[in-house]
Every structure is written in structure tokens, then in C-alpha cells.
Write a protein that holds these residues in place. Structure first.
Motif, PDB file in Angstrom:
ATOM      1  N   THR A   1       0.818  -1.213   0.000  1.00 57.02           N
ATOM      2  CA  THR A   1       0.000   0.000   0.000  1.00 57.02           C
ATOM      3  C   THR A   1       0.852   1.263   0.000  1.00 57.02           C
ATOM      4  O   THR A   1       0.379   2.338   0.330  1.00 57.02           O
ATOM      5  N   GLY A   2       2.138   1.134  -0.390  1.00 62.35           N
ATOM      6  CA  GLY A   2       3.012   2.298  -0.435  1.00 62.35           C
ATOM      7  C   GLY A   2       2.570   3.289  -1.509  1.00 62.35           C
ATOM      8  O   GLY A   2       1.664   3.003  -2.297  1.00 62.35           O
ATOM      9  N   ALA A   3       3.245   4.438  -1.521  1.00 61.49           N
ATOM     10  CA  ALA A   3       2.861   5.520  -2.431  1.00 61.49           C
ATOM     11  C   ALA A   3       2.918   5.071  -3.896  1.00 61.49           C
ATOM     12  O   ALA A   3       2.024   5.374  -4.679  1.00 61.49           O
ATOM     13  N   SER A   4       3.984   4.363  -4.235  1.00 56.80           N
ATOM     14  CA  SER A   4       4.089   3.860  -5.619  1.00 56.80           C
ATOM     15  C   SER A   4       3.498   2.463  -5.701  1.00 56.80           C
ATOM     16  O   SER A   4       3.840   1.597  -4.906  1.00 56.80           O
ATOM     17  N   PRO A   5       2.585   2.222  -6.659  1.00 59.63           N
ATOM     18  CA  PRO A   5       2.005   0.874  -6.798  1.00 59.63           C
ATOM     19  C   PRO A   5       2.991  -0.142  -7.386  1.00 59.63           C
ATOM     20  O   PRO A   5       2.697  -1.331  -7.414  1.00 59.63           O
ATOM     21  N   HIS A   6       4.145   0.350  -7.841  1.00 54.85           N
ATOM     22  CA  HIS A   6       5.143  -0.543  -8.461  1.00 54.85           C
ATOM     23  C   HIS A   6       4.552  -1.324  -9.637  1.00 54.85           C
ATOM     24  O   HIS A   6       4.725  -2.542  -9.740  1.00 54.85           O
ATOM     25  N   THR A   7       3.853  -0.604 -10.507  1.00 53.65           N
ATOM     26  CA  THR A   7       3.318  -1.231 -11.707  1.00 53.65           C
ATOM     27  C   THR A   7       4.269  -1.070 -12.897  1.00 53.65           C
ATOM     28  O   THR A   7       4.168  -1.807 -13.875  1.00 53.65           O
ATOM     29  N   GLU A   8       5.189  -0.095 -12.801  1.00 54.09           N
ATOM     30  CA  GLU A   8       6.128   0.151 -13.915  1.00 54.09           C
ATOM     31  C   GLU A   8       7.463  -0.559 -13.706  1.00 54.09           C
ATOM     32  O   GLU A   8       8.253  -0.689 -14.629  1.00 54.09           O
ATOM     33  N   HIS A   9       7.715  -0.956 -12.468  1.00 51.52           N
ATOM     34  CA  HIS A   9       8.971  -1.638 -12.188  1.00 51.52           C
ATOM     35  C   HIS A   9       8.782  -2.582 -11.015  1.00 51.52           C
ATOM     36  O   HIS A   9       7.831  -2.449 -10.247  1.00 51.52           O
ATOM     37  N   ALA A  10       9.703  -3.554 -10.914  1.00 54.59           N
ATOM     38  CA  ALA A  10       9.744  -4.432  -9.745  1.00 54.59           C
ATOM     39  C   ALA A  10      10.924  -3.987  -8.890  1.00 54.59           C
ATOM     40  O   ALA A  10      11.975  -3.610  -9.407  1.00 54.59           O
ATOM     41  N   HIS A  11      10.716  -4.036  -7.563  1.00 52.60           N
ATOM     42  CA  HIS A  11      11.763  -3.636  -6.616  1.00 52.60           C
ATOM     43  C   HIS A  11      12.339  -4.884  -5.952  1.00 52.60           C
ATOM     44  O   HIS A  11      11.600  -5.741  -5.480  1.00 52.60           O
ATOM     45  N   PHE A  12      13.662  -4.964  -5.938  1.00 52.63           N
ATOM     46  CA  PHE A  12      14.344  -6.087  -5.300  1.00 52.63           C
ATOM     47  C   PHE A  12      15.279  -5.551  -4.226  1.00 52.63           C
ATOM     48  O   PHE A  12      16.213  -4.803  -4.531  1.00 52.63           O
ATOM     49  N   SER A  13      15.022  -5.889  -2.956  1.00 51.53           N
ATOM     50  CA  SER A  13      15.891  -5.516  -1.851  1.00 51.53           C
ATOM     51  C   SER A  13      16.725  -6.724  -1.456  1.00 51.53           C
ATOM     52  O   SER A  13      16.197  -7.833  -1.323  1.00 51.53           O
ATOM     53  N   ALA A  14      18.030  -6.475  -1.247  1.00 51.35           N
ATOM     54  CA  ALA A  14      18.929  -7.591  -0.981  1.00 51.35           C
ATOM     55  C   ALA A  14      19.490  -7.563   0.428  1.00 51.35           C
ATOM     56  O   ALA A  14      19.365  -6.576   1.164  1.00 51.35           O
ATOM     57  N   SER A  15      20.121  -8.653   0.760  1.00 49.54           N
ATOM     58  CA  SER A  15      20.706  -8.861   2.085  1.00 49.54           C
ATOM     59  C   SER A  15      21.857  -7.895   2.373  1.00 49.54           C
ATOM     60  O   SER A  15      22.524  -7.415   1.459  1.00 49.54           O
ATOM     61  N   TYR A  16      22.096  -7.632   3.668  1.00 56.89           N
ATOM     62  CA  TYR A  16      23.248  -6.844   4.109  1.00 56.89           C
ATOM     63  C   TYR A  16      24.353  -7.756   4.651  1.00 56.89           C
ATOM     64  O   TYR A  16      25.352  -7.270   5.160  1.00 56.89           O
ATOM     65  N   ALA A  17      24.156  -9.077   4.548  1.00 57.32           N
ATOM     66  CA  ALA A  17      25.193 -10.014   5.003  1.00 57.32           C
ATOM     67  C   ALA A  17      26.339 -10.016   3.991  1.00 57.32           C
ATOM     68  O   ALA A  17      26.106 -10.122   2.785  1.00 57.32           O
ATOM     69  N   THR A  18      27.561  -9.886   4.485  1.00 52.57           N
ATOM     70  CA  THR A  18      28.721  -9.683   3.609  1.00 52.57           C
ATOM     71  C   THR A  18      28.837 -10.752   2.524  1.00 52.57           C
ATOM     72  O   THR A  18      29.058 -10.436   1.349  1.00 52.57           O
ATOM     73  N   ASN A  19      28.671 -12.028   2.909  1.00 51.06           N
ATOM     74  CA  ASN A  19      28.857 -13.093   1.918  1.00 51.06           C
ATOM     75  C   ASN A  19      27.743 -13.101   0.873  1.00 51.06           C
ATOM     76  O   ASN A  19      27.970 -13.414  -0.293  1.00 51.06           O
ATOM     77  N   LEU A  20      26.515 -12.732   1.285  1.00 52.30           N
ATOM     78  CA  LEU A  20      25.382 -12.752   0.345  1.00 52.30           C
ATOM     79  C   LEU A  20      25.437 -11.556  -0.605  1.00 52.30           C
ATOM     80  O   LEU A  20      25.180 -11.693  -1.802  1.00 52.30           O
ATOM     81  N   GLU A  21      25.778 -10.380  -0.062  1.00 52.68           N
ATOM     82  CA  GLU A  21      25.929  -9.187  -0.920  1.00 52.68           C
ATOM     83  C   GLU A  21      26.920  -9.453  -2.041  1.00 52.68           C
ATOM     84  O   GLU A  21      26.728  -9.029  -3.180  1.00 52.68           O
ATOM     85  N   ALA A  22      28.003 -10.137  -1.673  1.00 49.08           N
ATOM     86  CA  ALA A  22      29.132 -10.308  -2.603  1.00 49.08           C
ATOM     87  C   ALA A  22      28.907 -11.424  -3.607  1.00 49.08           C
ATOM     88  O   ALA A  22      29.636 -11.523  -4.597  1.00 49.08           O
ATOM     89  N   SER A  23      27.892 -12.265  -3.376  1.00 50.06           N
ATOM     90  CA  SER A  23      27.725 -13.446  -4.229  1.00 50.06           C
ATOM     91  C   SER A  23      27.183 -13.079  -5.612  1.00 50.06           C
ATOM     92  O   SER A  23      26.076 -12.552  -5.743  1.00 50.06           O
ATOM     93  N   THR A  24      27.952 -13.402  -6.615  1.00 53.20           N
ATOM     94  CA  THR A  24      27.492 -13.192  -8.000  1.00 53.20           C
ATOM     95  C   THR A  24      27.107 -14.525  -8.642  1.00 53.20           C
ATOM     96  O   THR A  24      27.121 -14.666  -9.867  1.00 53.20           O
TER      97      THR A  24
END
Ligand code: CA
Ligand code: CA
Ligand code: ZN
Length: 254
Positions: A120-143
Motif C-alpha cells: 500500500t506504499g505511495a508507488s504501486p510498483h506497476t512500472e517496475h519491480a523492486h528487489f531488496s537484498a541482504s546486508y550479510a557480507t557473503n550474500l551481498e558479494a555473491s554473484t
């Protein structure tokens, strides 16, 4: 510390979107937050200088979220499919690098067991998808691969043409490669037309026939030692070769 970097795992996710949808619209792509984001807690803000939900172990000024334009410009590959594919991997435990996804008025979070909830945020996110990632060092770095290329999509007409042509070319090459071997196995009773001696009838395969013709032409006799036939021999040989060739053709069609 004005400089910032996007964490490697999300760079890799962007790269995979580019690979599976090379012509995708990038108008609504994003990583670092705009002025609006800077005033609120957001994974789009650089974590050492901006307002973020988690303080991580390093001192690298990292951004932990991306927005990906939802128009992939592919015939059967939609952002909805990508989101559902990633959610399935998150739910199974195969993927641990994401904290939440927002798309088309819905949010799915690791902290809520990836259950779909209304966003229910301000943007309905219909034009894009949002991906939030981990702050754990090993996960951030994993490609490591996000496996987006494994998403099942229907074949396009161009895909089908390419597959058909490739199979046809490979089949033809395989048959050509086998033809010599098959020719050696095709035995036929072969008689040089016009010859009358007892030894003038041979069991011959295609390769040997070719050698026979060559010997007759160069030496004036057959490999069996018969003298050169007087008349019509070469036209007879050509007819015999045609018969043998037809037999080989028939074999390759079985
Ligand atoms: Ca950091
Ligand atoms: Ca970090
Ligand atoms: Zn976003």
C-alpha cells in the motif's frame, strides 16, 4: 563519502535481466535513491551515508536495492514470471540473497516467509519491480547465477525456425559422415557389362567399385584381372553405380 556502489549480487541480477531480455525497456530502472528516498529509510540509500534499515559489517558505501523496468519486451517472458520464479527459489531456500520483492501492488518478504501481501506504499510498483537484498557480507558479494535463464518460455517463430534449421543441418552432417561406412557394408553382385570370363562377376561394395572404375580407366583392366570390356562397359558401370547409390540412399532413409 559521496561515492557509492551497488552490491555485486544486484549488479549480477541486473546483468541477468539484460541477458534474458536484451531489448528490455530500462526507463524505470534504478538503484540509488532519489531525493524522496533520501528522506526516508530505504535500501536505495547508500548504507554508510544514507538512511537504511540495517547497518552492515563493512564501511563500504553500498546500495542494497534495484528497480527493474517491468517491460521486458519479450514475447512470453514477463516480469510477473520472473518475480514468481525468484519467489519460488526464495521459498525453497535455494535463493537467500533477497530480503523482499515489491511488484504490482504486492510485497513478498523473507521475514514473512515470502507470503504475498498487499503493498500500500505511495508507488504501486506497476512500472517496475523492486528487489531488496541482504546486508550479510557473503550474500551481498555473491554473484552466483540467479538462474533467470531457466524460466520456461514459449518458443517464438524465430526460435522454431532456428531449431528446425539446426537439427536439419546436424542430421545432414551425421548422415554424410555415416555414408562412407554404410557404403562399405552394402554388398552387391557386380558384373562388368560385356565381360564373359568366369571371374567377371564380383561381390563389390561402393568403395571397391570406385576403385574398379579407376583401375579400368588407368590400367585398362579390372581389379579382378579381366581385360577391358569392349563395348558399353562404362555406361554399364555408371548404371551399376546408380543402382548401388540408390541402395545406399534407401538404407539411410530407414
Ligand atoms: Ca556498507
Ligand atoms: Ca556490506
Ligand atoms: Zn525501489
Amino acid at each position: 563519502m559521496a561515492d557509492w556502489v551497488l552490491i555485486p549480487c544486484l549488479k549480477a541480477l541486473f546483468a541477468e535481466f539484460d541477458r534474458i531480455a536484451p531489448s528490455r525497456d530500462r526507463a524505470s530502472d534504478g538503484s540509488i535513491g532519489d531525493t524522496a528516498h533520501q528522506n526516508e529509510v530505504s535500501d536505495h540509500n547508500p548504507d554508510e551515508t544514507g538512511r537504511v534499515p540495517i547497518h552492515d559489517a563493512d564501511h563500504i558505501n553500498e546500495v542494497h536495492a534495484i528497480d527493474v523496468d517491468n517491460n521486458l519486451r519479450e514475447s512470453d517472458l514477463t516480469m510477473e514470471k520472473v518475480v514468481q520464479f525468484l519467489l519460488a527459489r526464495c521459498r525453497s531456500g535455494a535463493e537467500k540473497r533477497l530480503r523482499y520483492i515489491i511488484y504490482n501492488r504486492r510485497i513478498w518478504s523473507a521475514s514473512s516467509g515470502w507470503v504475498q501481501q498487499t503493498y500500500t506504499g505511495a508507488s504501486p510498483h506497476t512500472e517496475h519491480a523492486h528487489f531488496s537484498a541482504s546486508y550479510a557480507t557473503n550474500l551481498e558479494a555473491s554473484t552466483a547465477s540467479w538462474h533467470l535463464e531457466d524460466i520456461p518460455v514459449a518458443l517464438t517463430a524465430a526460435d522454431k525456425t532456428w531449431i528446425t534449421n539446426t537439427i536439419a543441418a546436424q542430421t545432414k552432417a551425421a548422415i554424410t559422415a555415416e555414408l562412407g561406412a554404410i557404403a562399405k557394408e552394402v554388398m552387391a553382385t557386380y558384373r562388368v557389362g560385356g565381360t564373359t570370363t568366369a571371374g567377371s562377376t564380383y561381390q563389390r561394395n561402393l568403395s571397391e567399385l570406385t576403385a574398379d572404375v579407376w583401375a579400368m580407366t588407368m590400367r585398362g583392366n579390372t581389379m579382378g584381372g579381366d581385360p577391358m570390356p569392349s563395348e558399353g562397359a562404362f555406361s554399364q558401370i555408371l548404371e551399376d553405380l546408380a543402382i548401388l547409390t540408390a541402395k545406399v540412399d534407401a538404407l539411410t532413409k530407414q
